[in-house]
Write a protein that holds these residues in place. Structure first.
Motif, PDB file in Angstrom:
ATOM      1  N   ALA A 291       9.788  13.012  -9.245  1.00 28.40           N
ATOM      2  CA  ALA A 291      10.816  12.028  -8.889  1.00 28.40           C
ATOM      3  C   ALA A 291      10.231  10.622  -8.820  1.00 28.40           C
ATOM      4  O   ALA A 291       9.039  10.425  -8.539  1.00 28.40           O
ATOM      5  N   ARG A 292      11.081   9.647  -9.057  1.00 28.33           N
ATOM      6  CA  ARG A 292      10.666   8.245  -8.972  1.00 28.33           C
ATOM      7  C   ARG A 292      10.331   7.881  -7.524  1.00 28.33           C
ATOM      8  O   ARG A 292      10.745   8.544  -6.578  1.00 28.33           O
ATOM      9  N   GLN A 293       9.607   6.770  -7.367  1.00 28.85           N
ATOM     10  CA  GLN A 293       9.206   6.323  -6.034  1.00 28.85           C
ATOM     11  C   GLN A 293      10.383   6.163  -5.074  1.00 28.85           C
ATOM     12  O   GLN A 293      10.291   6.599  -3.914  1.00 28.85           O
ATOM     13  N   PRO A 294      11.498   5.542  -5.472  1.00 31.64           N
ATOM     14  CA  PRO A 294      12.604   5.399  -4.510  1.00 31.64           C
ATOM     15  C   PRO A 294      13.127   6.741  -4.012  1.00 31.64           C
ATOM     16  O   PRO A 294      13.494   6.872  -2.835  1.00 31.64           O
TER      17      PRO A 294
ATOM     18  N   PRO B 177      27.266   6.303 -10.756  1.00 34.77           N
ATOM     19  CA  PRO B 177      26.884   7.702 -11.018  1.00 34.77           C
ATOM     20  C   PRO B 177      25.381   7.918 -11.124  1.00 34.77           C
ATOM     21  O   PRO B 177      24.886   8.983 -10.737  1.00 34.77           O
ATOM     22  N   GLU B 178      24.635   6.931 -11.635  1.00 38.00           N
ATOM     23  CA  GLU B 178      23.190   7.113 -11.755  1.00 38.00           C
ATOM     24  C   GLU B 178      22.530   7.164 -10.388  1.00 38.00           C
ATOM     25  O   GLU B 178      21.618   7.964 -10.154  1.00 38.00           O
ATOM     26  N   ARG B 179      23.011   6.325  -9.466  1.00 37.63           N
ATOM     27  CA  ARG B 179      22.437   6.390  -8.122  1.00 37.63           C
ATOM     28  C   ARG B 179      22.827   7.698  -7.446  1.00 37.63           C
ATOM     29  O   ARG B 179      22.040   8.277  -6.690  1.00 37.63           O
ATOM     30  N   PHE B 180      24.054   8.182  -7.699  1.00 40.19           N
ATOM     31  CA  PHE B 180      24.446   9.462  -7.113  1.00 40.19           C
ATOM     32  C   PHE B 180      23.522  10.568  -7.599  1.00 40.19           C
ATOM     33  O   PHE B 180      23.158  11.465  -6.831  1.00 40.19           O
ATOM     34  N   ALA B 181      23.122  10.517  -8.854  1.00 35.13           N
ATOM     35  CA  ALA B 181      22.176  11.522  -9.360  1.00 35.13           C
ATOM     36  C   ALA B 181      20.863  11.448  -8.586  1.00 35.13           C
ATOM     37  O   ALA B 181      20.257  12.484  -8.269  1.00 35.13           O
ATOM     38  N   ASP B 182      20.422  10.233  -8.247  1.00 34.97           N
ATOM     39  CA  ASP B 182      19.211  10.088  -7.443  1.00 34.97           C
ATOM     40  C   ASP B 182      19.423  10.604  -6.021  1.00 34.97           C
ATOM     41  O   ASP B 182      18.501  11.166  -5.411  1.00 34.97           O
ATOM     42  N   ILE B 183      20.624  10.409  -5.483  1.00 36.32           N
ATOM     43  CA  ILE B 183      20.924  10.934  -4.151  1.00 36.32           C
ATOM     44  C   ILE B 183      20.818  12.453  -4.155  1.00 36.32           C
ATOM     45  O   ILE B 183      20.229  13.060  -3.250  1.00 36.32           O
ATOM     46  N   VAL B 184      21.383  13.088  -5.168  1.00 39.95           N
ATOM     47  CA  VAL B 184      21.334  14.553  -5.251  1.00 39.95           C
ATOM     48  C   VAL B 184      19.883  15.019  -5.419  1.00 39.95           C
ATOM     49  O   VAL B 184      19.470  16.021  -4.829  1.00 39.95           O
ATOM     50  N   ARG B 185      19.085  14.301  -6.207  1.00 42.15           N
ATOM     51  CA  ARG B 185      17.668  14.653  -6.354  1.00 42.15           C
ATOM     52  C   ARG B 185      16.963  14.531  -4.998  1.00 42.15           C
ATOM     53  O   ARG B 185      16.113  15.361  -4.650  1.00 42.15           O
ATOM     54  N   THR B 186      17.313  13.485  -4.261  1.00 39.92           N
ATOM     55  CA  THR B 186      16.716  13.292  -2.941  1.00 39.92           C
ATOM     56  C   THR B 186      17.061  14.445  -2.020  1.00 39.92           C
ATOM     57  O   THR B 186      16.182  15.030  -1.369  1.00 39.92           O
TER      58      THR B 186
ATOM     59  N   GLU C  12       0.825  -1.204   0.000  1.00 39.88           N
ATOM     60  CA  GLU C  12       0.000   0.000   0.000  1.00 39.88           C
ATOM     61  C   GLU C  12       0.862   1.258   0.000  1.00 39.88           C
ATOM     62  O   GLU C  12       0.543   2.248  -0.657  1.00 39.88           O
ATOM     63  N   THR C  13       1.986   1.216   0.732  1.00 46.91           N
ATOM     64  CA  THR C  13       2.871   2.381   0.783  1.00 46.91           C
ATOM     65  C   THR C  13       3.466   2.672  -0.588  1.00 46.91           C
ATOM     66  O   THR C  13       3.550   3.839  -1.016  1.00 46.91           O
ATOM     67  N   ALA C  14       3.886   1.638  -1.296  1.00 46.12           N
ATOM     68  CA  ALA C  14       4.457   1.826  -2.628  1.00 46.12           C
ATOM     69  C   ALA C  14       3.448   2.473  -3.565  1.00 46.12           C
ATOM     70  O   ALA C  14       3.803   3.347  -4.375  1.00 46.12           O
ATOM     71  N   LYS C  15       2.190   2.068  -3.463  1.00 45.64           N
ATOM     72  CA  LYS C  15       1.147   2.697  -4.286  1.00 45.64           C
ATOM     73  C   LYS C  15       0.953   4.159  -3.887  1.00 45.64           C
ATOM     74  O   LYS C  15       0.796   5.035  -4.743  1.00 45.64           O
ATOM     75  N   ALA C  16       0.964   4.421  -2.581  1.00 52.08           N
ATOM     76  CA  ALA C  16       0.784   5.792  -2.101  1.00 52.08           C
ATOM     77  C   ALA C  16       1.909   6.697  -2.567  1.00 52.08           C
ATOM     78  O   ALA C  16       1.689   7.887  -2.859  1.00 52.08           O
ATOM     79  N   LEU C  17       3.118   6.163  -2.659  1.00 52.98           N
ATOM     80  CA  LEU C  17       4.265   6.964  -3.093  1.00 52.98           C
ATOM     81  C   LEU C  17       4.121   7.430  -4.539  1.00 52.98           C
ATOM     82  O   LEU C  17       4.786   8.392  -4.949  1.00 52.98           O
ATOM     83  N   ARG C  18       3.281   6.770  -5.312  1.00 57.21           N
ATOM     84  CA  ARG C  18       3.061   7.182  -6.702  1.00 57.21           C
ATOM     85  C   ARG C  18       2.111   8.365  -6.818  1.00 57.21           C
ATOM     86  O   ARG C  18       2.032   8.983  -7.874  1.00 57.21           O
ATOM     87  N   GLU C  19       1.387   8.676  -5.750  1.00 55.19           N
ATOM     88  CA  GLU C  19       0.366   9.709  -5.836  1.00 55.19           C
ATOM     89  C   GLU C  19       0.977  11.106  -5.850  1.00 55.19           C
ATOM     90  O   GLU C  19       2.128  11.307  -5.460  1.00 55.19           O
ATOM     91  N   ALA C  20       0.169  12.083  -6.256  1.00 52.69           N
ATOM     92  CA  ALA C  20       0.648  13.462  -6.331  1.00 52.69           C
ATOM     93  C   ALA C  20       0.910  14.051  -4.946  1.00 52.69           C
ATOM     94  O   ALA C  20       1.779  14.908  -4.791  1.00 52.69           O
ATOM     95  N   ARG C  21       0.172  13.579  -3.932  1.00 57.85           N
ATOM     96  CA  ARG C  21       0.346  14.091  -2.569  1.00 57.85           C
ATOM     97  C   ARG C  21       0.587  12.939  -1.606  1.00 57.85           C
ATOM     98  O   ARG C  21      -0.207  12.679  -0.706  1.00 57.85           O
TER      99      ARG C  21
ATOM    100  N   PRO D 229      12.048  -3.093  -0.456  1.00 57.44           N
ATOM    101  CA  PRO D 229      12.837  -3.603  -1.581  1.00 57.44           C
ATOM    102  C   PRO D 229      14.221  -2.965  -1.643  1.00 57.44           C
ATOM    103  O   PRO D 229      14.432  -1.827  -1.235  1.00 57.44           O
ATOM    104  N   THR D 230      15.165  -3.712  -2.205  1.00 59.63           N
ATOM    105  CA  THR D 230      16.575  -3.318  -2.186  1.00 59.63           C
ATOM    106  C   THR D 230      16.811  -1.944  -2.775  1.00 59.63           C
ATOM    107  O   THR D 230      17.551  -1.129  -2.205  1.00 59.63           O
ATOM    108  N   GLU D 231      16.228  -1.642  -3.920  1.00 59.19           N
ATOM    109  CA  GLU D 231      16.478  -0.347  -4.557  1.00 59.19           C
ATOM    110  C   GLU D 231      16.077   0.805  -3.652  1.00 59.19           C
ATOM    111  O   GLU D 231      16.806   1.801  -3.519  1.00 59.19           O
ATOM    112  N   PHE D 232      14.929   0.682  -3.002  1.00 62.55           N
ATOM    113  CA  PHE D 232      14.458   1.720  -2.099  1.00 62.55           C
ATOM    114  C   PHE D 232      15.377   1.823  -0.886  1.00 62.55           C
ATOM    115  O   PHE D 232      15.739   2.921  -0.461  1.00 62.55           O
TER     116      PHE D 232
END
Length: 373
Positions: free
Chosen positions: A235-238, A304-313, A180-189, A264-267
């Motif tokens: 931004a993506r869910q993770p 480097p791709e994960r680092f880009a996600d870290i900076v976005r975070t 349910e949390t993963a689905k909620a993370l996709r929402e606008a709010r 999940p591992t990616e998150f």
């Protein structure tokens, strides 16, 4: 045999939203009769069939009665004499308890259309409290429809609190909570999901590390604002999940939450790395050596791709949702990655000297980008 379109498809049609999938209820028929018409049964706990041509789900009208705590203890009854109104009564919210007949007639025995117009999420009956997953589902619907102005009816909010006090939230298993949390993370709010869980007390049962921020605290409000900024940036869910957890005290509670919640591992990896990186960021006047050390600590040279996600975070913590040093970090990383050893250096150097030489060259490449170079 009567067939009705039910649930979310009817709700979204009335709201003028795209209908993603359609579910149907069939009244006045047995499983054997549906099978004889070419429908293929897929349900285990109760008969759900796939249409032989559209492959949409058709469920026999049914009733449910709770027989044990949690969300597994239900006795399900389905037979040709179960009415559509009985089937709709077991549903969670009035806005999900409407049906449309084959001739287009709206069937709304519990006031769903009125609640849609009033932008209210209201439980259909006291049977709502029999399934603790509905706490999560309601929080998710609140997040989905918050941009349209929906709020939770006061009586329904009180029912959520009563369910938590009765221990229902403690019966939720990690996998179902995350689904349910993963689905909620996709929402606008998505922040509304966590705020709803906090308001009824369920957050302490499912994500105690986040609840420890304090439902009425500035830290909790800041965490939710960070999450919504990440969502607002697309931004993506993770990244959204990691942005929320930046406000925990350190990487340790992030790791604890992810382990217990079976995230999940990616998150998990992004959330932990982002929280550690937050503590490791150099100051604005950092020299080339400090910048390179920072990139190395974030494993940016290898990922480097994960680092880009870290900076976005990390950027989600800023009012405009953008990290003020995102571009300098990207340039420094590109410069470091572009450096290599020539044939002569590779032939002449051995062991640790190879890494030392490569690091010196990377520092020089980054230094060339700094002001005053």
């Amino acid at each position: 045999m009567q067939t009705y379109l039910v649930g979310g498809a009817v709700r979204d049609e009335l709201l003028g939203l795209p209908v993603v999938e359609r579910d149907w209820v069939v009244v006045g028929v047995t499983p054997d009769e549906l099978a004889a018409l070419g429908y293929r049964q897929v349900g285990k706990d109760f008969p759900v069939f796939l249409h032989p041509e559209t492959h949409e789900e058709y469920a026999l009208a049914r009733t449910e009665r709770k027989t044990a705590p949690g969300y597994h203890g239900f006795a399900v009854r389905y037979s040709p004499d179960v009415t559509l109104e009985e089937d709709l009564r077991r549903r969670d919210l009035t806005v999900n308890a409407m049906a449309r007949a084959a001739d287009g007639t709206l069937i709304d025995p519990y006031g769903g259309r009125e609640d849609l117009d009033a932008r209210v999420l209201r439980h259909v009956s006291a049977a709502f409290s029999e399934d603790p997953v509905r706490i999560l589902r309601l929080a998710r619907f609140a997040a989905r429809f918050a941009p349209l102005g929906f709020t939770i009816a006061p009586a329904t909010a009180e029912l959520l609190t009563e369910m938590v006090r009765a221990g229902e939230a403690s019966a939720l298993v990690a996998e179902r909570v995350w689904a349910e949390t993963a689905k909620a993370l996709r929402e606008a709010r998505p922040a509304v999901y966590f705020r709803t869980l906090a308001d009824c007390g369920a957050l302490a049962a499912v994500y105690p590390e986040i609840a420890a921020l304090g439902a009425d605290s500035a830290r909790f409000a800041s965490a939710l604002a960070t999450l919504d900024r990440a969502a607002g940036s697309g931004a993506r869910q993770p990244v959204r999940f990691a942005a929320l957890l930046l406000h925990l005290d350190s990487a340790a509670p992030v790791e604890a939450l992810c382990a217990r919640g079976r995230i999940p591992t990616e998150f998990r990896e992004l959330a932990v790395a982002a929280r550690r990186t937050l503590d490791a960021e150099p100051g604005p006047a950092a020299d080339a050596a400090a910048l390179l050390a920072f990139l190395e600590s974030a494993d940016a040279l290898r990922r480097p791709e994960r680092f880009a996600d870290i900076v976005r975070t990390l950027g989600a913590m800023h009012p405009d949702g953008e990290h003020p040093r995102a571009e300098p970090y990207a340039r420094a990383l590109d410069a470091a990655l572009a450096v290599g050893l020539d044939a002569g250096e590779r032939a002449a150097l051995r062991g640790p000297a190879i890494g030392a030489r490569l690091r010196d060259k990377r520092c020089a490449a980054i230094a060339a980008l700094l002001p005053g170079a």
